[in-house]
Design a protein around this motif. Structure first.
Motif, mmCIF file in Angstrom:
data_model
loop_
_atom_site.group_PDB
_atom_site.id
_atom_site.type_symbol
_atom_site.label_atom_id
_atom_site.label_comp_id
_atom_site.label_asym_id
_atom_site.label_seq_id
_atom_site.Cartn_x
_atom_site.Cartn_y
_atom_site.Cartn_z
ATOM 1 N N TYR A 89 -12.674 -27.482 7.102
ATOM 2 C CA TYR A 89 -13.673 -27.374 8.157
ATOM 3 C C TYR A 89 -14.626 -28.565 8.139
ATOM 4 O O TYR A 89 -15.499 -28.681 8.983
ATOM 5 N N GLY A 90 -14.452 -29.424 7.147
ATOM 6 C CA GLY A 90 -15.307 -30.605 7.046
ATOM 7 C C GLY A 90 -16.014 -30.658 5.715
ATOM 8 O O GLY A 90 -15.659 -29.961 4.769
ATOM 9 N N LEU A 91 -17.021 -31.508 5.653
ATOM 10 C CA LEU A 91 -17.825 -31.689 4.448
ATOM 11 C C LEU A 91 -19.288 -31.748 4.861
ATOM 12 O O LEU A 91 -19.623 -32.411 5.833
ATOM 13 N N ASP A 92 -20.127 -31.060 4.107
ATOM 14 C CA ASP A 92 -21.561 -31.182 4.371
ATOM 15 C C ASP A 92 -22.122 -32.461 3.772
ATOM 16 O O ASP A 92 -23.024 -33.060 4.322
ATOM 17 N N SER A 93 -21.591 -32.873 2.620
ATOM 18 C CA SER A 93 -22.055 -34.122 2.024
ATOM 19 C C SER A 93 -21.033 -34.626 1.019
ATOM 20 O O SER A 93 -20.224 -33.857 0.504
ATOM 21 N N TYR A 141 -17.498 -38.208 -8.022
ATOM 22 C CA TYR A 141 -18.249 -37.806 -6.838
ATOM 23 C C TYR A 141 -18.695 -36.363 -6.947
ATOM 24 O O TYR A 141 -18.197 -35.598 -7.779
ATOM 25 N N ILE A 142 -19.620 -36.041 -6.078
ATOM 26 C CA ILE A 142 -20.022 -34.659 -5.828
ATOM 27 C C ILE A 142 -19.933 -34.477 -4.319
ATOM 28 O O ILE A 142 -20.527 -35.250 -3.554
ATOM 29 N N ALA A 143 -19.154 -33.487 -3.902
ATOM 30 C CA ALA A 143 -18.928 -33.244 -2.483
ATOM 31 C C ALA A 143 -19.151 -31.769 -2.171
ATOM 32 O O ALA A 143 -19.090 -30.915 -3.059
ATOM 33 N N GLU A 144 -19.387 -31.496 -0.901
ATOM 34 C CA GLU A 144 -19.561 -30.127 -0.437
ATOM 35 C C GLU A 144 -18.569 -29.839 0.683
ATOM 36 O O GLU A 144 -18.925 -29.842 1.869
ATOM 37 N N PRO A 145 -17.300 -29.584 0.315
ATOM 38 C CA PRO A 145 -16.301 -29.269 1.335
ATOM 39 C C PRO A 145 -16.441 -27.841 1.858
ATOM 40 O O PRO A 145 -16.931 -26.949 1.153
ATOM 41 N N LEU A 146 -15.984 -27.659 3.083
ATOM 42 C CA LEU A 146 -16.012 -26.368 3.750
ATOM 43 C C LEU A 146 -14.581 -25.937 4.064
ATOM 44 O O LEU A 146 -13.774 -26.750 4.518
ATOM 45 N N SER A 147 -14.296 -24.661 3.857
ATOM 46 C CA SER A 147 -12.989 -24.095 4.186
ATOM 47 C C SER A 147 -13.211 -22.903 5.108
ATOM 48 O O SER A 147 -14.025 -22.017 4.803
ATOM 49 N N LEU A 148 -12.488 -22.879 6.226
ATOM 50 C CA LEU A 148 -12.562 -21.750 7.142
ATOM 51 C C LEU A 148 -11.329 -20.884 6.904
ATOM 52 O O LEU A 148 -10.205 -21.349 7.044
ATOM 53 N N CYS A 149 -11.589 -19.634 6.531
ATOM 54 C CA CYS A 149 -10.527 -18.699 6.174
ATOM 55 C C CYS A 149 -10.360 -17.659 7.277
ATOM 56 O O CYS A 149 -11.344 -17.091 7.765
ATOM 57 N N PHE A 150 -9.110 -17.426 7.658
ATOM 58 C CA PHE A 150 -8.796 -16.434 8.684
ATOM 59 C C PHE A 150 -8.090 -15.259 8.029
ATOM 60 O O PHE A 150 -7.066 -15.438 7.362
ATOM 61 N N VAL A 151 -8.642 -14.055 8.217
ATOM 62 C CA VAL A 151 -8.030 -12.845 7.667
ATOM 63 C C VAL A 151 -7.645 -11.888 8.790
ATOM 64 O O VAL A 151 -8.135 -11.983 9.887
#
Length: 151
Positions: A89-93, A141-151
């Motif tokens: 879903y992207g990365l916040d940082s 690095y330090i990253a903040e990835p986002l995952s969108l989960c569909f149930v």
């Protein structure tokens, strides 16, 4: 990959989910990434010229190491039971802190930092992903990835 009832996902917020196995970043992987992206900067692909830099040799592309997040995280991330699919879903940082020298071993430390139900059946998971380098105090690095989960 651990699966839990969606209602229990929030119980994991603020907790370390684990660390991946170590992975060696060799020159072949770096060269293949350069080929795939067209990024042939000498610091990545020319060991002779790179040896003359402060790094003393080639280093991995920052985006190569970042692109490893989904693979390194796959056995760690807690996911909702009944998962049909998950998408990036992207990365916040992202902050690249230290380069990864060729033949270094890296692993990913994952902490769940937020869980949001976007709408019924869709859960957005945010983690803090820290890429550790074997023998180094500072992470790559330090990253903040986002995952969108569909149930």
């Amino acid at each position: 990959m651990p699966y839990v009832p969606a209602a229990e996902l929030k119980d994991y917020v603020g907790k370390e989910l684990g660390r991946s196995a170590w992975l060696t970043i060799d020159q072949e992987r770096i060269n293949l990434f350069a080929e795939a992206t067209g990024d042939f900067q000498f610091i990545h692909v020319d060991p002779v010229k790179a040896a003359q830099t402060p790094f003393g040799g080639t280093i991995a592309h920052g985006f190569l190491t970042l692109s490893l997040i989904p693979k390194l995280m796959e056995d760690i991330l807690v996911l909702p039971k009944g998962l049909k699919m998950a998408v990036n879903y992207g990365l916040d940082s992202v902050r690249f802190i230290q380069p990864v020298a060729v033949n270094s071993q890296v692993r990913l430390k994952v902490d769940l930092t937020d869980v949001t139900e976007k709408k019924p059946g869709q859960w957005l998971l945010k983690v803090t992903a820290t890429l550790e380098i074997d023998g180094q105090e500072k992470p790559a690095y330090i990253a903040e990835p986002l995952s969108l989960c569909f149930v």
